[in-house]
Design a protein around this motif. Sequence first.
Motif, PDB file in Angstrom:
ATOM      1  N   ASN A  91      -5.815 -64.530 -15.579  1.00  0.00           N
ATOM      2  CA  ASN A  91      -7.235 -64.336 -15.881  1.00  0.00           C
ATOM      3  C   ASN A  91      -8.057 -65.528 -15.409  1.00  0.00           C
ATOM      4  OD1 ASN A  91      -9.535 -63.110 -16.930  1.00  0.00           O
ATOM      5  ND2 ASN A  91      -9.293 -64.077 -18.939  1.00  0.00           N
ATOM      6  N   LEU A  92      -9.196 -65.236 -14.808  1.00  0.00           N
ATOM      7  CA  LEU A  92     -10.141 -66.266 -14.369  1.00  0.00           C
ATOM      8  C   LEU A  92     -11.537 -65.813 -14.778  1.00  0.00           C
ATOM      9  CD1 LEU A  92     -10.498 -68.897 -12.541  1.00  0.00           C
ATOM     10  CD2 LEU A  92     -11.102 -67.304 -10.709  1.00  0.00           C
ATOM     11  N   TYR A  93     -12.252 -66.655 -15.524  1.00  0.00           N
ATOM     12  CA  TYR A  93     -13.599 -66.268 -15.961  1.00  0.00           C
ATOM     13  C   TYR A  93     -14.517 -67.488 -15.994  1.00  0.00           C
ATOM     14  CZ  TYR A  93     -12.302 -68.086 -20.622  1.00  0.00           C
ATOM     15  OH  TYR A  93     -11.916 -68.892 -21.664  1.00  0.00           O
ATOM     16  N   VAL A  94     -15.827 -67.217 -15.910  1.00  0.00           N
ATOM     17  CA  VAL A  94     -16.823 -68.294 -15.960  1.00  0.00           C
ATOM     18  C   VAL A  94     -17.023 -68.714 -17.410  1.00  0.00           C
ATOM     19  CG1 VAL A  94     -19.189 -68.972 -15.463  1.00  0.00           C
ATOM     20  CG2 VAL A  94     -18.000 -67.439 -13.907  1.00  0.00           C
ATOM     21  N   HIS A  95     -16.779 -69.982 -17.694  1.00  0.00           N
ATOM     22  CA  HIS A  95     -16.965 -70.515 -19.054  1.00  0.00           C
ATOM     23  C   HIS A  95     -18.424 -70.904 -19.286  1.00  0.00           C
ATOM     24  CE1 HIS A  95     -16.596 -73.483 -22.371  1.00  0.00           C
ATOM     25  NE2 HIS A  95     -15.588 -72.721 -22.750  1.00  0.00           N
ATOM     26  N   HIS A  96     -18.984 -71.684 -18.371  1.00  0.00           N
ATOM     27  CA  HIS A  96     -20.415 -71.996 -18.384  1.00  0.00           C
ATOM     28  C   HIS A  96     -20.796 -72.518 -17.007  1.00  0.00           C
ATOM     29  CE1 HIS A  96     -18.586 -75.942 -19.376  1.00  0.00           C
ATOM     30  NE2 HIS A  96     -19.684 -76.489 -18.871  1.00  0.00           N
TER      31      HIS A  96
END
Length: 542
Positions: free
Chosen positions: A170-175
């Motif tokens: 999984n890869l996602y934008v944290h901020h």
Amino acid sequence: MSMITATTWVPRGFAAPFPSKYVFDEDEYARISKLAKLQLDDAKEDLDDAQSEKKQKSKAKGTSSSADNAKETDDIDDDLKEYDLEHYDDDEEDQEGKGDTMAMFGNTKNLVFHENNDDDPYITMKEQDDDDDEREELQILATDNLVLAGRIEDEVAHLEVYVYEDEADNLYVHHDIMLPAIPLAVEWIDLPVGKSSADKDAKGNFVAIGTMEPDIELWNLDLVDSMYPDAILGQGGEDDATSTEKQKKKKKKKSKKANDDYHVDAVLSLSANRLHRNLLASSSADKTIKLWDLNTTKCAKSYSYHTDKVCSVTWHPVESTVLLSGSYDRTVVAADMRAPEAKAPRWGVESDVETVRWNPHDPNYFYISTENGMVHYHDARVAPADPSGSKPVWILQAHDESIASFDINPIIPGFLVTGSTDKQVKLWNVQASGPSMVVSRDLGVGKVFSTTFAPDKEVGFRLAVAGSKGAVQIWDTSTNAAVRAAFSNKVPEIRGDGKERLVGLEESDTDSDSEEGEDEEDEEGEEGEENKGGEGWESMEE
């Protein structure tokens, strides 16, 4: 239009498990006001200069035309006087002098800050579990890596902070963090910035960002939704100058004249010193290299080893004061920062330098990648009397176009990656006999601007790839058949269904890229095996 110009990894264990939410209190207001005032002062100076220049041009047109224009303006003013348009929008109490002005932040001092929402009488709906839910959403586990990506999208620049969960694919934008200009260099900093009294072993989680602007911004990665950087390296961070000094510096900046205190053109490369952790090296299009003290956030020293843009700098992994730099003047210099006057060894190449890197597994050697697709491998102990007489250990024609990105795996010796504007990512195995290509792939990121290996042993085969299409892909190279064959004694036990792992932000893109890669895998693996004979490279040893 969207593109990613630079990426880097944050090692595991440095990010705060629960990053803090940005708090705008009186102290922060005072800090931002100070920084904003500096920028407003600069903008006002620019405006005054533009207006005075306009007036001078107007005078040059002749007094007759000026008089005609003035007469025409007076006639118009007389006709409009009866309508009193100047006070058209004024309220009655404003006209009586009773109204308040409402400039930006003009009434901030009249606001009351409450420690929490329970103390604020105007908030009737009290928070319950929202804070806990938000805190859980921001959580970063000890097994997570952060990946930092400088993005430009529709002329808006920002740094995206991703969380990569290896076990979950999984890869996602944290901020994300807003930036003033196109990001060109992103470097992770492992100590608290601007704290000279901090413990020498203190850990931090900051990022230094170089852009098309001459200033370097430093941001705390453990703080979400920040409005302004924690520190600025350069003229934009000098808040203690008198107006006279600022005026002089402003003139210097306009003339783009290089100086010893700050850069005056785009910052092209950054390198943090992992042994002297308060030192950050930067190189610029202004042809200089600057050494910054992160405790004081001031420039400690400036160097001029090159006659053209300095595009890449990197510290020696063992000799903590030696800095390698590469330039568009087609030379590479390995200089000891303690002896700026000494003649530094210099090597030459056939075209503009793109990247320079020390070999972390044998620091006596270094790599150079160039604009025309070549990779040079040099012994730093063998410096030529003249750059034109440089003799690399070997030279490799890796791509037909510019090598825009280059990295060396810090965990697996001899494992290299090159990325090019030809959209190809190539993996290489360097042995005693020389380099050989393992696999070549188009990962669907467009022109490849960034290829960076993960820094931790647990994810040693992971590679972040990004480019002109604005996509980031995390490729587990150990799941590629050719890589497994080349590094069989180092590849970990494979898990899952045996397919290649390619993790991106958008599931649809990831699926199509993976399918494309699987179709090509057998063919590429064979190509990689055939290339083990050393096609494309030439040994330069006598």
